[in-house]
Design an enzyme around this catalytic site. Structure first.
Site, mmCIF file in Angstrom:
data_model
loop_
_atom_site.group_PDB
_atom_site.id
_atom_site.type_symbol
_atom_site.label_atom_id
_atom_site.label_comp_id
_atom_site.label_asym_id
_atom_site.label_seq_id
_atom_site.Cartn_x
_atom_site.Cartn_y
_atom_site.Cartn_z
ATOM 1 N N ASP A 152 0.820 -1.218 0.000
ATOM 2 C CA ASP A 152 0.000 0.000 0.000
ATOM 3 C C ASP A 152 0.854 1.268 0.000
ATOM 4 O O ASP A 152 0.762 2.111 0.889
ATOM 5 C CB ASP A 152 -0.950 -0.025 1.199
ATOM 6 C CG ASP A 152 -2.010 -1.106 1.071
ATOM 7 O OD1 ASP A 152 -3.091 -0.813 0.561
ATOM 8 O OD2 ASP A 152 -1.724 -2.255 1.458
ATOM 9 N N HIS A 174 0.811 3.494 -2.565
ATOM 10 C CA HIS A 174 -0.101 4.536 -3.065
ATOM 11 C C HIS A 174 0.642 5.686 -3.747
ATOM 12 O O HIS A 174 0.442 6.859 -3.422
ATOM 13 C CB HIS A 174 -0.981 5.062 -1.929
ATOM 14 C CG HIS A 174 -2.033 4.097 -1.482
ATOM 15 N ND1 HIS A 174 -3.252 3.975 -2.107
ATOM 16 C CD2 HIS A 174 -2.031 3.185 -0.473
ATOM 17 C CE1 HIS A 174 -3.965 3.046 -1.501
ATOM 18 N NE2 HIS A 174 -3.245 2.534 -0.511
ATOM 19 N N ASN A 183 -6.646 -3.136 -4.936
ATOM 20 C CA ASN A 183 -7.932 -2.642 -5.422
ATOM 21 C C ASN A 183 -7.823 -1.252 -6.048
ATOM 22 O O ASN A 183 -8.715 -0.820 -6.777
ATOM 23 C CB ASN A 183 -8.953 -2.608 -4.273
ATOM 24 C CG ASN A 183 -8.514 -1.706 -3.134
ATOM 25 O OD1 ASN A 183 -7.409 -1.856 -2.611
ATOM 26 N ND2 ASN A 183 -9.359 -0.772 -2.727
ATOM 27 N N HIS A 184 -6.712 -0.540 -5.797
ATOM 28 C CA HIS A 184 -6.531 0.786 -6.396
ATOM 29 C C HIS A 184 -5.888 0.710 -7.774
ATOM 30 O O HIS A 184 -6.103 1.600 -8.598
ATOM 31 C CB HIS A 184 -5.670 1.675 -5.480
ATOM 32 C CG HIS A 184 -6.433 2.305 -4.369
ATOM 33 N ND1 HIS A 184 -6.836 3.615 -4.377
ATOM 34 C CD2 HIS A 184 -6.882 1.796 -3.194
ATOM 35 C CE1 HIS A 184 -7.489 3.893 -3.269
ATOM 36 N NE2 HIS A 184 -7.529 2.801 -2.522
ATOM 37 N N HIS A 189 -4.549 -9.250 -0.952
ATOM 38 C CA HIS A 189 -4.926 -7.840 -0.773
ATOM 39 C C HIS A 189 -6.441 -7.764 -0.636
ATOM 40 O O HIS A 189 -7.159 -7.588 -1.614
ATOM 41 C CB HIS A 189 -4.446 -7.022 -1.978
ATOM 42 C CG HIS A 189 -4.571 -5.536 -1.798
ATOM 43 N ND1 HIS A 189 -3.514 -4.737 -1.433
ATOM 44 C CD2 HIS A 189 -5.638 -4.700 -1.926
ATOM 45 C CE1 HIS A 189 -3.910 -3.482 -1.349
ATOM 46 N NE2 HIS A 189 -5.203 -3.427 -1.644
ATOM 47 N N HIS A 214 -3.653 -4.311 1.967
ATOM 48 C CA HIS A 214 -4.907 -3.540 1.939
ATOM 49 C C HIS A 214 -5.206 -2.831 3.256
ATOM 50 O O HIS A 214 -5.630 -1.674 3.245
ATOM 51 C CB HIS A 214 -6.102 -4.418 1.547
ATOM 52 C CG HIS A 214 -7.382 -3.644 1.411
ATOM 53 N ND1 HIS A 214 -7.548 -2.644 0.473
ATOM 54 C CD2 HIS A 214 -8.545 -3.705 2.095
ATOM 55 C CE1 HIS A 214 -8.766 -2.138 0.584
ATOM 56 N NE2 HIS A 214 -9.394 -2.757 1.565
ATOM 57 N N HIS A 252 -4.405 -0.622 6.312
ATOM 58 C CA HIS A 252 -3.370 0.406 6.437
ATOM 59 C C HIS A 252 -2.725 0.470 7.815
ATOM 60 O O HIS A 252 -1.663 1.069 7.959
ATOM 61 C CB HIS A 252 -3.957 1.776 6.082
ATOM 62 C CG HIS A 252 -4.047 2.007 4.604
ATOM 63 N ND1 HIS A 252 -3.991 3.263 4.034
ATOM 64 C CD2 HIS A 252 -4.189 1.134 3.562
ATOM 65 C CE1 HIS A 252 -4.096 3.152 2.719
ATOM 66 N NE2 HIS A 252 -4.223 1.872 2.411
#
Length: 667
Positions: free
Chosen positions: A27, A29, A135-136, A224, A252, A254
């Site tokens: 994660d 990001h 998922n992002h 995830h 996934h 955080h």
């Protein structure tokens, strides 16, 4: 599981020369808030630090647990920054000291380049990176490609774990060997939680195991998905995952929980490294961010070292209630009160400054404010300007939450000490109904009308069988019996004044509760509850058949005797893969033929109460009705006829179905 792990920080230097070292991160990001002039570069700064840690610790490879990018379609600027950082660390002269034994044509069959990047004779890879998608950054659009496909084609990342079918999932491991250490890496990229939950429940997720000396492999799963329940099916319970896993690397979520947690029922460990950048201003993101260094040794002994990240922007969150302020309090006075609290939080955030030259020091600050009256609110935009140069998020520094006048806060309703005791004394795998019962037995705010035993049983039925009526029904049953008892003794209760009435009622309620315990009336209530819940939903209460059909078209009657059958046995379906073994230390090319390692479907052997763990499979179509069929009145004869038709359907002779896995009956 016969693996073990080393306690403490796990840095047994005597074993480090013969260890398989993997950096665990998830994660990241990249590109989060990239248009923000203050926070836009945060994710890239920390990503570079993670790669620096991998280089410093001389890990064999880096394993990412999804959501490398924040957006499904990252901007060109975001992609360019990511690729520029990766090429500085991925390419290099460092030799690769482990073998890749899987058939790359099978593992990477959806990729443009069907091989691990360090075996490409045209490249010189020094630090391999393996990643699943989250998922992002999941695949979408024409061809179902994602940003990781681009990085894979550019030989910067080895992308694996891509879901090929949403009807049935087969998870094949990447097989590695370093000296005497064998690693089977399973990857399950993100799909919608409710969909994956259903596939597990329908036994349509199969994990393949290496057949050659399979007990010698250290089995590592990276996935995830939601770990914390956000609804009955909006998460993946750890009990769904196969017991042969040694370690589960969970992406996934955080919140940083790097240190391995042991699941006693499943007999495996779980590590949850959490995100490297705060994407929301919530308490879970406020914990110290970190990555993990997994060190595997011979005989499946392992440890995880937690390495704190020092370039993460400080985040501090506080709470304030202004509900006690009078209506005459001016906006300026409220603003000054809030400003004082914000200044305190800014001062506290200085404790999170690490001194790393690349760390952004302007803190993220969030103050959650409870209020009752509109006059107790202030303009968040105007207020934020006062801290323009003091915080990184002046525009959303405040979050107001309205509390209804006279409504008790959670602190007023719950007994905090009893709640804390219940959780402290609970094991990791404690059942929720046991926690409920323990809480009320030790609480200074006990139940007066309901019984602890009855309520905990209703909670069990709600969580195990997802019967939404369980809690409502136990309340109805026990309230009715309480009212009947009070009516029976009304002559004695109603004597005297109003205060006497209240006192007498409380006394009789306490007496009734004691009598229930002595005569084991709770068990009668539970039996009545189960009987009530066994009645088909369309016959509970006054709801019509048509109403029930419109709410849930998947009602399916299954004979109780069949549903409660207990199954035993173990079987396997065998597959075959071709494998290769690079010679010794690999730097690019060098391929020789290695023994073929066959894969087999893995199974779990345990007795399962099918009525409690496997939901009945719905018949073809929706709700068992053909298109155009009219809704008719359900009668006892029609139900019997439906059951008769169902029992006459042919059954599979070779496969036994259990939650999450496919089984073949053993001879």
């Amino acid at each position: 599981m016969d693996s073990g792990h080393l306690g403490g920080d796990g840095r047994d230097r005597g074993m480090s020369e013969d260890s398989f070292n993997i950096l665990l991160a998830t994660d990241i990001h990249l590109g989060f808030a990239e248009r923000d002039p203050i926070r836009g570069n945060d994710s890239f700064i920390t990503f570079k630090e993670i790669l620096d840690i991998g280089l410093r610790e001389e890990v064999d490879f880096i394993l990412l647990g999804g959501d490398l990018f924040h957006e499904n379609k990252p901007s060109r600027q975001c992609l360019q920054k990511c690729m520029d950082i990766l090429r500085q660390y991925v390419f290099g002269p460092k030799p690769i000291e482990f073998e890749f034994l899987s058939d790359p044509e099978e593992i990477f069959k959806t990729a443009a380049v069907k091989t691990v990047n360090y075996e490409d004779e045209n490249l010189n890879i020094g630090m391999p990176i393996f990643s699943i998608h989250g998922n992002h950054d999941d695949p979408a659009g024409l061809g179902q490609f994602c940003s990781l496909d681009l990085l894979s084609t550019a030989a910067l990342v080895n992308y694996f774990g891509k879901i090929e079918s949403l009807k049935e999932i087969h998870v094949r491991p990447l097989l590695f060997r370093k000296g005497e250490i064998s690693l089977a890496l399973f990857g399950l990229s993100a799909i919608k939680d409710d969909r994956l939950h259903r596939l597990f429940s329908e036994s349509k997720v199969t994990f393949m195991r290496p057949q050659e000396d399979k007990e010698s492999w250290f089995n590592l799963l990276v996935l995830h998905q939601n770990r914390v329940a956000h609804g009955p099916k909006n998460h993946i319970p750890e009990s769904f995952l196969p017991k042969f896993m040694n370690l589960v690397f969970w992406g996934h979520e955080h919140e940083c929980l790097v240190k391995e947690e042991y699941n006693q029922l499943q007999d495996f460990y779980v590590s949850q490294p959490g995100s490297s950048v705060a994407t929301s201003l919530v308490p879970g993101e406020m914990k110290q961010k970190a990555v993990g260094i997994l060190r595997l040794h011979k005989n499946k002994v392992f440890e995880i070292e937690e390495v704190p990240l020092k370039t993460v922007r400080p985040l501090i969150i506080g709470n304030l209630s202004v509900t006690g302020l009078s209506e005459d309090t001016s906006e300026e006075e409220i603003s000054d009160l809030i400003a004082e609290e914000i200044n305190n939080l800014i001062e506290m955030s200085k404790n999170k400054v690490t001194g790393h030259p690349d760390q952004p020091t302007l803190p993220l600050v969030r103050l959650n404010i409870e209020y009752e009256l509109e006059s107790q609110m202030i303009s968040t935009t105007l207020f934020g300007r006062r801290f323009q140069d003091l915080v990184a998020n002046p525009s959303d520094i405040l979050k107001f939450k309205k509390v209804l006048p006279g409504k008790q806060s959670k602190e007023g309703i719950l007994d905090a000490d009893a709640l804390e005791d219940a959780f402290q004394n609970a094991s990791l795998n404690e059942r929720v109904e046991s926690l409920v019962e323990d809480y009320f037995k030790n609480s200074e705010k006990p139940l007066h009308l309901l019984s602890e035993r009855g309520l905990s049983e209703a909670v069990r039925l709600f969580t195990d069988k997802e019967d939404k009526d369980a809690l409502e029904k136990i309340v109805e049953i026990q309230m009715k019996k309480t009212m009947d008892y009070l009516k029976k003794n009304s002559t004695y209760i109603e004597e005297g004044s109003f205060d006497d009435l209240k006192s007498n009622t409380d006394a009789f309620l306490e007496q009734f509760k004691c009598e229930r315990k002595e005569k084991k009336k709770d068990e009668e209530d539970i039996a009545e509850l189960k009987k009530e819940l066994e009645t088909p939903k369309r016959h509970r209460g006054a709801r019509t058949v048509q109403d029930e059909n419109e709410e849930d078209d998947d009602v399916n009657f299954v004979p109780t005797s069949a549903a409660r059958a207990k199954l035993r046995g173990r079987g396997r379906g065998r597959g075959e893969t071709k494998t290769r073994s690079p010679k010794g230390k690999a730097r690019g090319g060098g391929r020789v033929t290695a023994p073929v390692i066959e894969l087999e479907d893995d199974v779990r052997i345990e007795d399962v109460d099918m009525d409690e763990t496997i939901p009945p499979s719905p018949p073809p179509g929706r709700g068992g009705r053909s298109v155009g069929a009219k809704r008719g009145r359900t009668t006892q004869s029609s139900i019997k006829e439906a059951l008769s038709r169902q029992s006459s359907l042919p059954r599979s002779s070779g496969t036994t179905q259990r939650r999450g896995y496919n089984y073949e009956d053993s001879d």
